[in-house]
Design a protein around this motif. Structure first.
Motif, PDB file in Angstrom:
ATOM      1  N   ALA A   1      26.014  54.991  12.811  1.00  0.00           N
ATOM      2  CA  ALA A   1      27.420  55.400  12.737  1.00  0.00           C
ATOM      3  C   ALA A   1      28.186  54.271  12.067  1.00  0.00           C
ATOM      4  O   ALA A   1      27.815  53.105  12.198  1.00  0.00           O
ATOM      5  CB  ALA A   1      27.982  55.683  14.128  1.00  0.00           C
ATOM      6  N   PHE A   2      29.256  54.615  11.355  1.00  0.00           N
ATOM      7  CA  PHE A   2      29.961  53.567  10.630  1.00  0.00           C
ATOM      8  C   PHE A   2      31.409  53.942  10.344  1.00  0.00           C
ATOM      9  O   PHE A   2      31.775  55.121  10.288  1.00  0.00           O
ATOM     10  CB  PHE A   2      29.249  53.244   9.308  1.00  0.00           C
ATOM     11  N   LEU A   3      32.205  52.909  10.174  1.00  0.00           N
ATOM     12  CA  LEU A   3      33.562  53.021   9.652  1.00  0.00           C
ATOM     13  C   LEU A   3      33.491  52.754   8.164  1.00  0.00           C
ATOM     14  O   LEU A   3      32.983  51.717   7.729  1.00  0.00           O
ATOM     15  CB  LEU A   3      34.474  51.998  10.328  1.00  0.00           C
TER      16      LEU A   3
ATOM     17  N   SER B   1      42.747  52.605   0.456  1.00  0.00           N
ATOM     18  CA  SER B   1      43.581  52.621   1.669  1.00  0.00           C
ATOM     19  C   SER B   1      43.051  53.580   2.735  1.00  0.00           C
ATOM     20  O   SER B   1      43.685  53.757   3.777  1.00  0.00           O
ATOM     21  CB  SER B   1      45.016  53.026   1.302  1.00  0.00           C
ATOM     22  N   LYS B   2      41.891  54.193   2.489  1.00  0.00           N
ATOM     23  CA  LYS B   2      41.388  55.246   3.372  1.00  0.00           C
ATOM     24  C   LYS B   2      40.376  54.704   4.378  1.00  0.00           C
ATOM     25  O   LYS B   2      39.555  53.844   4.052  1.00  0.00           O
ATOM     26  CB  LYS B   2      40.751  56.371   2.554  1.00  0.00           C
ATOM     27  N   LYS B   3      40.448  55.243   5.590  1.00  0.00           N
ATOM     28  CA  LYS B   3      39.514  54.889   6.653  1.00  0.00           C
ATOM     29  C   LYS B   3      38.938  56.167   7.259  1.00  0.00           C
ATOM     30  O   LYS B   3      39.687  57.043   7.696  1.00  0.00           O
ATOM     31  CB  LYS B   3      40.207  54.078   7.754  1.00  0.00           C
ATOM     32  N   ILE B   4      37.611  56.233   7.295  1.00  0.00           N
ATOM     33  CA  ILE B   4      36.942  57.414   7.842  1.00  0.00           C
ATOM     34  C   ILE B   4      35.841  56.961   8.791  1.00  0.00           C
ATOM     35  O   ILE B   4      35.076  56.040   8.477  1.00  0.00           O
ATOM     36  CB  ILE B   4      36.327  58.285   6.725  1.00  0.00           C
TER      37      ILE B   4
ATOM     38  N   GLY C   1      42.761  41.527  15.086  1.00  0.00           N
ATOM     39  CA  GLY C   1      43.980  41.219  15.828  1.00  0.00           C
ATOM     40  C   GLY C   1      44.939  42.386  15.911  1.00  0.00           C
ATOM     41  O   GLY C   1      46.164  42.208  15.840  1.00  0.00           O
ATOM     42  N   ILE C   2      44.388  43.598  16.075  1.00  0.00           N
ATOM     43  CA  ILE C   2      45.227  44.802  16.161  1.00  0.00           C
ATOM     44  C   ILE C   2      44.869  45.569  17.433  1.00  0.00           C
ATOM     45  O   ILE C   2      43.847  45.324  18.073  1.00  0.00           O
ATOM     46  CB  ILE C   2      45.044  45.715  14.926  1.00  0.00           C
ATOM     47  N   ASN C   3      45.741  46.520  17.793  1.00  0.00           N
ATOM     48  CA  ASN C   3      45.553  47.269  19.040  1.00  0.00           C
ATOM     49  C   ASN C   3      44.776  48.571  18.842  1.00  0.00           C
ATOM     50  O   ASN C   3      44.123  49.061  19.770  1.00  0.00           O
ATOM     51  CB  ASN C   3      46.907  47.588  19.682  1.00  0.00           C
ATOM     52  N   GLU C   4      44.861  49.140  17.643  1.00  0.00           N
ATOM     53  CA  GLU C   4      44.132  50.371  17.366  1.00  0.00           C
ATOM     54  C   GLU C   4      43.944  50.530  15.868  1.00  0.00           C
ATOM     55  O   GLU C   4      44.700  49.976  15.067  1.00  0.00           O
ATOM     56  CB  GLU C   4      44.856  51.594  17.938  1.00  0.00           C
ATOM     57  N   LEU C   5      42.909  51.280  15.503  1.00  0.00           N
ATOM     58  CA  LEU C   5      42.638  51.570  14.093  1.00  0.00           C
ATOM     59  C   LEU C   5      43.274  52.905  13.719  1.00  0.00           C
ATOM     60  O   LEU C   5      43.085  53.903  14.413  1.00  0.00           O
ATOM     61  CB  LEU C   5      41.134  51.655  13.849  1.00  0.00           C
ATOM     62  N   ASP C   6      44.009  52.919  12.618  1.00  0.00           N
ATOM     63  CA  ASP C   6      44.525  54.171  12.081  1.00  0.00           C
ATOM     64  C   ASP C   6      43.449  54.790  11.197  1.00  0.00           C
ATOM     65  O   ASP C   6      43.122  54.256  10.132  1.00  0.00           O
ATOM     66  CB  ASP C   6      45.796  53.935  11.261  1.00  0.00           C
ATOM     67  N   ILE C   7      42.885  55.910  11.654  1.00  0.00           N
ATOM     68  CA  ILE C   7      41.784  56.569  10.970  1.00  0.00           C
ATOM     69  C   ILE C   7      42.296  57.834  10.288  1.00  0.00           C
ATOM     70  O   ILE C   7      42.995  58.641  10.903  1.00  0.00           O
ATOM     71  CB  ILE C   7      40.670  56.939  11.973  1.00  0.00           C
TER      72      ILE C   7
ATOM     73  N   TYR D   1      33.255  72.872   3.399  1.00  0.00           N
ATOM     74  CA  TYR D   1      34.660  72.463   3.370  1.00  0.00           C
ATOM     75  C   TYR D   1      34.783  71.144   2.611  1.00  0.00           C
ATOM     76  O   TYR D   1      34.005  70.219   2.831  1.00  0.00           O
ATOM     77  CB  TYR D   1      35.222  72.285   4.796  1.00  0.00           C
ATOM     78  N   LYS D   2      35.771  71.068   1.722  1.00  0.00           N
ATOM     79  CA  LYS D   2      35.970  69.831   0.970  1.00  0.00           C
ATOM     80  C   LYS D   2      37.355  69.274   1.226  1.00  0.00           C
ATOM     81  O   LYS D   2      38.329  70.021   1.389  1.00  0.00           O
ATOM     82  CB  LYS D   2      35.733  70.041  -0.529  1.00  0.00           C
ATOM     83  N   ILE D   3      37.403  67.970   1.263  1.00  0.00           N
ATOM     84  CA  ILE D   3      38.637  67.238   1.547  1.00  0.00           C
ATOM     85  C   ILE D   3      38.879  66.253   0.416  1.00  0.00           C
ATOM     86  O   ILE D   3      37.983  65.480   0.066  1.00  0.00           O
ATOM     87  CB  ILE D   3      38.531  66.492   2.883  1.00  0.00           C
ATOM     88  N   GLU D   4      40.072  66.283  -0.143  1.00  0.00           N
ATOM     89  CA  GLU D   4      40.434  65.343  -1.192  1.00  0.00           C
ATOM     90  C   GLU D   4      41.331  64.259  -0.620  1.00  0.00           C
ATOM     91  O   GLU D   4      42.331  64.541   0.049  1.00  0.00           O
ATOM     92  CB  GLU D   4      41.173  66.084  -2.319  1.00  0.00           C
ATOM     93  N   LEU D   5      40.975  63.021  -0.874  1.00  0.00           N
ATOM     94  CA  LEU D   5      41.740  61.874  -0.379  1.00  0.00           C
ATOM     95  C   LEU D   5      42.231  60.998  -1.525  1.00  0.00           C
ATOM     96  O   LEU D   5      41.511  60.822  -2.504  1.00  0.00           O
ATOM     97  CB  LEU D   5      40.878  61.039   0.567  1.00  0.00           C
TER      98      LEU D   5
END
Length: 342
Positions: free
Chosen positions: A205-207, A212-215, A238-244, A338-342
């Motif tokens: 599993a990985f980030l 600017s994108k995080k998945i 040094g952050i409280n949560e990841l914006d995914i 299903y396709k997603i464009e980022l």
């Protein structure tokens, strides 16, 4: 004006398994798993690979998350396919099982050995050490990968068998409120019965971070390992949560692979489900109830993306529920899924 796309994500129809294709704006292509159904391989993954071949591009990286049949079988079809050029695959991540001394007739184990043998015969470079200890961070094609699972010990302790995790019966006929009411142990007492199987602990599993994108691609990974890895990343940054931006749910939306504690580490409103609904009642409707009642949802609207419209139909979400719990569902926006464009 034409929209600039940094990444195209295709959640392909892959039977009851996973097969996800990523195309970056620099024309690099990454394939994550291959599903397990020969019909879906021929009509979906193969067609996508033929298009890549026609464009004279490559599969720059194949990631085989683990040896369960619903992830690896389609890779075997691909490697044996005479219509696919032998040199189209440039790199592979696959935690090897060839050194195991376990005697086991499990079909996934046998296929894993065959897949590795073909990879070796084609001289495809293979990284067999994708673990938290050995490769915690990898940079390729402008992507930063943070490995979240597995630990090396879980590869070494892998018990080679095919056991699925889920509830014993479908919960699709229940409304979301009925699910909440029938599961006070989970939603009131905060006690969850989660998967701890060695099979799924072995999953990569990985980030993935690109521009600017995080998945989050969670394969079939086990929740406790994921939480430990995410906590380490938060401490390092040094952050409280990841914006995914998008989260691919672990193990085809099994409620036993999703702990509500995950949302102590991440903030996300877009969820990908890869499942055809024909094995072990996955995804569980309980999984959606967990997501929709998480601690940091607040008033934001959630979006769920399915590669099979039949699954969405079976889940039978009511319009009143979508309004009450603030979510929407989407499925099959092109012929292969299903396709997603980022």
């Amino acid at each position: 004006m034409k929209k600039l796309i940094a990444m195209l994500i295709k959640i392909l129809k892959a039977g009851n398994g996973d097969s996800i294709l990523l195309k970056l704006d620099n024309n690099f292509n990454i394939l994550i798993d291959g599903g397990n159904n020969i019909h879906d391989y021929k009509h979906n993954l193969k067609q996508e690979i033929l298009e890549i071949q026609k464009r004279k591009e490559f599969i720059d990286l194949i990631i085989i998350t683990h040896i369960d049949q619903d992830h690896i079988k389609g890779i075997e079809y691909l490697l044996k396919d005479e219509e696919i050029s032998n040199d189209i695959i440039k790199n592979c991540w696959f935690n090897s099982v060839s050194s195991s001394t376990t005697v086991n007739n499990d079909i996934s184990y046998d296929e894993a050995l065959r897949v590795e043998s073909i990879i070796n015969s084609l001289n495809i470079p293979i990284n067999r050490q994708i673990t938290l200890e050995q490769t915690p961070k990898i940079s390729l094609f402008g992507i930063n990968f943070s490995i979240l699972s597995p630990y090396k010990k879980d590869i070494e302790n892998l018990i080679l068998k095919n056991t699925d995790i889920s509830s014993s019966s479908t919960d699709y006929k229940l409304s979301l409120q009925e699910i909440l009411d029938k599961n006070p142990r989970i939603f009131a007492d905060k006690i969850e019965n989660l998967d701890t199987s060695v099979e799924n602990k072995s999953s990569i599993a990985f980030l993935l971070e690109y521009k600017s994108k995080k998945i989050l691609f969670l394969g079939d990974a086990e929740s406790t390992v994921l939480h430990q890895s995410l906590e380490k990343i938060l401490n390092e940054r040094g952050i409280n949560e990841l914006d995914i931006d998008y989260l691919k749910l672990s193990h085809h939306g099994s409620h036993k692979s999703l702990s509500m504690n995950l949302f102590n580490y991440i903030k996300c409103n877009n969820f990908i489900i890869s499942a055809n609904g024909k094995k072990e009642n996955l995804p569980n409707k309980l999984t959606f109830a967990k997501i929709l009642t998480r601690i940091n949802k607040k008033d934001a609207e959630d979006n769920f993306y399915f590669n099979y419209s039949s699954v969405l139909k079976d889940l039978n979400f009511l319009q009143e529920e979508k309004k009450e719990f603030k979510f929407e569902c989407y499925s099959e926006n092109f012929e292969h899924g299903y396709k997603i464009e980022l």
